[in-house]
Design a protein around this motif. Structure first.
Motif, PDB file in Angstrom:
ATOM      1  N   ILE A  70       0.849  -1.181   0.000  1.00 24.68           N
ATOM      2  CA  ILE A  70       0.000   0.000   0.000  1.00 24.68           C
ATOM      3  C   ILE A  70       0.890   1.238   0.000  1.00 24.68           C
ATOM      4  O   ILE A  70       1.959   1.266   0.617  1.00 24.68           O
ATOM      5  N   THR A  71       0.467   2.248  -0.726  1.00 22.09           N
ATOM      6  CA  THR A  71       1.133   3.551  -0.765  1.00 22.09           C
ATOM      7  C   THR A  71       0.079   4.599  -0.424  1.00 22.09           C
ATOM      8  O   THR A  71      -0.965   4.644  -1.067  1.00 22.09           O
ATOM      9  N   VAL A  72       0.352   5.394   0.591  1.00 21.87           N
ATOM     10  CA  VAL A  72      -0.648   6.355   1.069  1.00 21.87           C
ATOM     11  C   VAL A  72      -0.102   7.772   0.976  1.00 21.87           C
ATOM     12  O   VAL A  72       1.110   7.998   1.052  1.00 21.87           O
ATOM     13  N   GLN A  73      -1.022   8.707   0.779  1.00 19.70           N
ATOM     14  CA  GLN A  73      -0.702  10.129   0.857  1.00 19.70           C
ATOM     15  C   GLN A  73      -1.293  10.664   2.161  1.00 19.70           C
ATOM     16  O   GLN A  73      -2.508  10.622   2.353  1.00 19.70           O
ATOM     17  N   VAL A 100       4.244  10.858   1.387  1.00 19.39           N
ATOM     18  CA  VAL A 100       3.953   9.586   0.730  1.00 19.39           C
ATOM     19  C   VAL A 100       4.731   8.480   1.432  1.00 19.39           C
ATOM     20  O   VAL A 100       5.960   8.507   1.491  1.00 19.39           O
ATOM     21  N   LEU A 101       4.002   7.511   1.978  1.00 15.70           N
ATOM     22  CA  LEU A 101       4.606   6.382   2.682  1.00 15.70           C
ATOM     23  C   LEU A 101       4.056   5.080   2.109  1.00 15.70           C
ATOM     24  O   LEU A 101       2.980   5.051   1.505  1.00 15.70           O
ATOM     25  N   ILE A 131      -9.218   5.829  -3.861  1.00 14.40           N
ATOM     26  CA  ILE A 131      -8.578   4.523  -3.681  1.00 14.40           C
ATOM     27  C   ILE A 131      -8.152   4.040  -5.059  1.00 14.40           C
ATOM     28  O   ILE A 131      -8.978   3.947  -5.975  1.00 14.40           O
ATOM     29  N   VAL A 132      -6.866   3.745  -5.227  1.00  9.55           N
ATOM     30  CA  VAL A 132      -6.332   3.328  -6.524  1.00  9.55           C
ATOM     31  C   VAL A 132      -5.895   1.867  -6.430  1.00  9.55           C
ATOM     32  O   VAL A 132      -5.061   1.518  -5.591  1.00  9.55           O
ATOM     33  N   LEU A 133      -6.463   1.035  -7.288  1.00  6.10           N
ATOM     34  CA  LEU A 133      -6.085  -0.374  -7.374  1.00  6.10           C
ATOM     35  C   LEU A 133      -5.264  -0.593  -8.633  1.00  6.10           C
ATOM     36  O   LEU A 133      -5.647  -0.116  -9.703  1.00  6.10           O
ATOM     37  N   SER A 134      -4.169  -1.290  -8.519  1.00  5.04           N
ATOM     38  CA  SER A 134      -3.429  -1.637  -9.726  1.00  5.04           C
ATOM     39  C   SER A 134      -4.205  -2.695 -10.497  1.00  5.04           C
ATOM     40  O   SER A 134      -5.027  -3.442  -9.933  1.00  5.04           O
ATOM     41  N   GLU A 135      -3.967  -2.783 -11.786  1.00 12.69           N
ATOM     42  CA  GLU A 135      -4.678  -3.754 -12.617  1.00 12.69           C
ATOM     43  C   GLU A 135      -4.396  -5.178 -12.156  1.00 12.69           C
ATOM     44  O   GLU A 135      -5.284  -6.035 -12.173  1.00 12.69           O
ATOM     45  N   ALA A 136      -3.159  -5.432 -11.692  1.00 14.77           N
ATOM     46  CA  ALA A 136      -2.813  -6.777 -11.223  1.00 14.77           C
ATOM     47  C   ALA A 136      -3.618  -7.158  -9.983  1.00 14.77           C
ATOM     48  O   ALA A 136      -4.089  -8.292  -9.854  1.00 14.77           O
ATOM     49  N   VAL A 137      -3.799  -6.213  -9.062  1.00 16.63           N
ATOM     50  CA  VAL A 137      -4.589  -6.472  -7.858  1.00 16.63           C
ATOM     51  C   VAL A 137      -6.050  -6.705  -8.225  1.00 16.63           C
ATOM     52  O   VAL A 137      -6.704  -7.614  -7.703  1.00 16.63           O
ATOM     53  N   ALA A 138      -6.591  -5.864  -9.129  1.00 21.71           N
ATOM     54  CA  ALA A 138      -7.995  -5.984  -9.521  1.00 21.71           C
ATOM     55  C   ALA A 138      -8.272  -7.326 -10.190  1.00 21.71           C
ATOM     56  O   ALA A 138      -9.316  -7.947  -9.948  1.00 21.71           O
ATOM     57  N   MET A 172       0.285   7.584  -6.866  1.00 20.15           N
ATOM     58  CA  MET A 172       0.433   8.207  -5.544  1.00 20.15           C
ATOM     59  C   MET A 172       1.638   9.155  -5.513  1.00 20.15           C
ATOM     60  O   MET A 172       1.626  10.162  -4.803  1.00 20.15           O
ATOM     61  N   LYS A 173       2.669   8.848  -6.294  1.00 22.42           N
ATOM     62  CA  LYS A 173       3.897   9.656  -6.290  1.00 22.42           C
ATOM     63  C   LYS A 173       3.918  10.701  -7.400  1.00 22.42           C
ATOM     64  O   LYS A 173       4.888  11.450  -7.528  1.00 22.42           O
ATOM     65  N   ALA A 174       2.874  10.758  -8.223  1.00 25.07           N
ATOM     66  CA  ALA A 174       2.828  11.718  -9.329  1.00 25.07           C
ATOM     67  C   ALA A 174       2.773  13.144  -8.787  1.00 25.07           C
ATOM     68  O   ALA A 174       2.226  13.403  -7.707  1.00 25.07           O
ATOM     69  N   THR A 175       3.329  14.070  -9.560  1.00 25.40           N
ATOM     70  CA  THR A 175       3.357  15.487  -9.158  1.00 25.40           C
ATOM     71  C   THR A 175       2.759  16.341 -10.270  1.00 25.40           C
ATOM     72  O   THR A 175       3.482  16.947 -11.074  1.00 25.40           O
ATOM     73  N   PRO A 176       1.443  16.416 -10.371  1.00 23.13           N
ATOM     74  CA  PRO A 176       0.805  17.234 -11.416  1.00 23.13           C
ATOM     75  C   PRO A 176       1.090  18.710 -11.214  1.00 23.13           C
ATOM     76  O   PRO A 176       1.242  19.185 -10.083  1.00 23.13           O
ATOM     77  N   GLN A 177       1.153  19.453 -12.326  1.00 23.07           N
ATOM     78  CA  GLN A 177       1.524  20.857 -12.274  1.00 23.07           C
ATOM     79  C   GLN A 177       0.360  21.771 -11.904  1.00 23.07           C
ATOM     80  O   GLN A 177       0.578  22.896 -11.454  1.00 23.07           O
ATOM     81  N   LEU A 178      -0.865  21.319 -12.094  1.00 22.66           N
ATOM     82  CA  LEU A 178      -2.015  22.187 -11.868  1.00 22.66           C
ATOM     83  C   LEU A 178      -2.516  22.178 -10.432  1.00 22.66           C
ATOM     84  O   LEU A 178      -3.394  22.962 -10.090  1.00 22.66           O
ATOM     85  N   GLU A 179      -1.978  21.300  -9.599  1.00 19.00           N
ATOM     86  CA  GLU A 179      -2.455  21.208  -8.224  1.00 19.00           C
ATOM     87  C   GLU A 179      -1.315  20.742  -7.326  1.00 19.00           C
ATOM     88  O   GLU A 179      -0.599  19.794  -7.670  1.00 19.00           O
ATOM     89  N   ARG A 180      -1.123  21.429  -6.201  1.00 23.05           N
ATOM     90  CA  ARG A 180      -0.046  21.050  -5.293  1.00 23.05           C
ATOM     91  C   ARG A 180      -0.352  19.769  -4.527  1.00 23.05           C
ATOM     92  O   ARG A 180       0.559  19.090  -4.088  1.00 23.05           O
ATOM     93  N   VAL A 181      -1.626  19.458  -4.341  1.00 22.30           N
ATOM     94  CA  VAL A 181      -2.008  18.231  -3.652  1.00 22.30           C
ATOM     95  C   VAL A 181      -2.396  17.201  -4.712  1.00 22.30           C
ATOM     96  O   VAL A 181      -3.429  17.345  -5.371  1.00 22.30           O
TER      97      VAL A 181
END
Length: 406
Positions: A70-73, A100-101, A131-138, A172-181
């Motif tokens: 699991i990866t959480v913000q 991010v942990l 909640i984001v599930l990877s395709e492998a988990v799904a 979870m680790k992505a850093t979009p430019q339009l939003e700081r969160v």
């Protein structure tokens, strides 16, 4: 004197509950507020990270499905922007707004308890948004995840649960430019897609309801992370019981919404104008649909009548003329292609026995005697759905063609 004493006792008894205050309060600074959770299958060697905070003996490999990561913000107090005026760079905002942990475990609760061992503050799910599930988990099955989120009272039913084409940790680790969160950007992507008619309202609670129904299966948004941390709505992931069995294309989301009469319309199709060497873009604006089920020779037959209205928003050749005749021919061409597209999409889900359209629920409602005698269970409907015949009837109306015409 006794009357006065009784009055005083009554006053004390009535006032006492009002004096309790927040006896169980917990300061927000003492909570680890989780905004998003990503769930992946653990890689070989990740078992070394397991802190064994929830079990003594080694787990039986036949009992569990293997380790998950699991990866959480986690929101950092004081760094989350408030309102529209809180913009600025990370330096002016005092650093990154989320932490991010990640952690591993045999179940979701196991992984979260191992994560709790790394944190001083108590985990809090009241502000969980995605909640984001990877395709492998799904594809492996999300029975454990469904059970956890159903039992967790802090998790709202308006949370978005999505399936990621790649790793959930990458989102979870992505850093979009339009939003700081990052979570708020992902949330805005889903919410705005729903408002623009590009995605149905499939919150976590809706997914639970569809998965629990005897004549319907659940669907989730299917996302793809691009190179610049932008997130593409690539389609829908559809399930059979608790396992993901296939995906749709982005345009097939529009097919699904048309059959389910979900408005507003938001998808466009590129079509060649009959008799002209030019193409035109037709954008759906409004949809109407009616689904009826009948029994023919002991089998279910479904009739779908759909009406779509939209606008002609573009043509590739400015010199090409659009007449009433060519406009009528264009409507007929869109109708035929739509009927073929709808039928192919239904057949695609029939191969997997995944009734995401809820045709089985129509049978239960309108043909109760047949359902109670021939079907009865969800498993039996999965087989009947594969054998069901479908008839699609489309009607397309182009209402506006712009200010420039002949």
């Amino acid at each position: 004197m006794w009357q006065n004493l009784i009055k005083q006792i009554l006053v004390v008894v009535l006032v006492a509950p009002l004096l309790t205050g927040c006896w169980d309060r917990l300061e927000i600074e003492d909570r680890a507020v989780i905004l998003a959770i990503g769930i992946d299958k653990a890689k070989p060697g990740d078992e070394k990270e397991n802190s064994n905070a929830t079990h003594i003996l080694k787990q039986d490999t036949e009992t569990n499905k293997g380790l998950i990561r699991i990866t959480v913000q986690i929101a950092i107090p004081g760094r989350i922007p408030l309102g529209t005026g809180g913009g600025g760079s990370e330096s002016t905002a005092g650093g990154k707004p989320v932490w991010v942990l990640s952690s591993v475990g045999y179940t979701l609760e196991d992984a979260l308890m191992n994560l709790q061992q790394q944190l001083a503050d108590r985990l809090f799910f009241g502000h969980l948004r995605v909640i984001v599930l990877s395709e492998a988990v799904a594809k492996n099955g999300i029975e454990n995840e469904n059970d956890f989120f159903r039992r967790q009272p802090q998790v709202r039913r308006t949370v978005w649960m999505v399936v990621s084409k790649g790793s959930a940790a990458d989102i979870m680790k992505a850093t979009p430019q339009l939003e700081r969160v990052p979570t708020l950007y992902l949330l805005a992507t889903l919410e705005h897609a729903r408002e623009m008619g590009k995605l149905p309202n499939i919150f976590l609670g809706v997914f639970f309801s569809a998965s629990s129904a005897k004549g319907q299966e659940g669907i989730l948004p299917y996302l793809d992370l691009k190179k610049e941390s932008n997130i593409e709505l690539a389609g829908m992931a559809y399930f059979k019981n608790d396992k993901m069995v296939g995906t749709s294309t982005a345009l097939q989301i529009g097919h699904y919404m048309a059959m389910k009469e979900i408005n507003p319309g938001g998808y466009s199709v590129l079509q060649e104008i009959p008799g002209e060497k030019t193409t035109a873009m037709f954008k759906t604006m409004h949809r109407k649909s009616r689904i009826t089920t009948t029994i023919r020779n002991g089998n279910v037959h479904t009739i779908i009548k759909c009406q779509v209205e939209g606008d002609l928003t573009e043509k590739s050749n400015e010199k090409a003329f659009i007449t009433r005749e060519s406009l009528k021919m264009l409507e007929e061409k869109i109708q035929k292609d739509a009927e073929v597209g709808f039928e192919k999409f239904i057949q695609q889900t029939q191969k997997e026995g995944s009734d995401i359209f809820g045709f089985g629920e129509y049978v239960r409602a309108t043909q109760p005697a047949y359902w109670n005698k021939e079907i009865k269970t969800k498993e039996a409907w999965e087989q009947k759905y594969k054998e069901m015949s479908v008839e699609v009837s489309m009607r397309v109306k182009i209402r506006r063609i712009g200010t420039k015409t002949e």
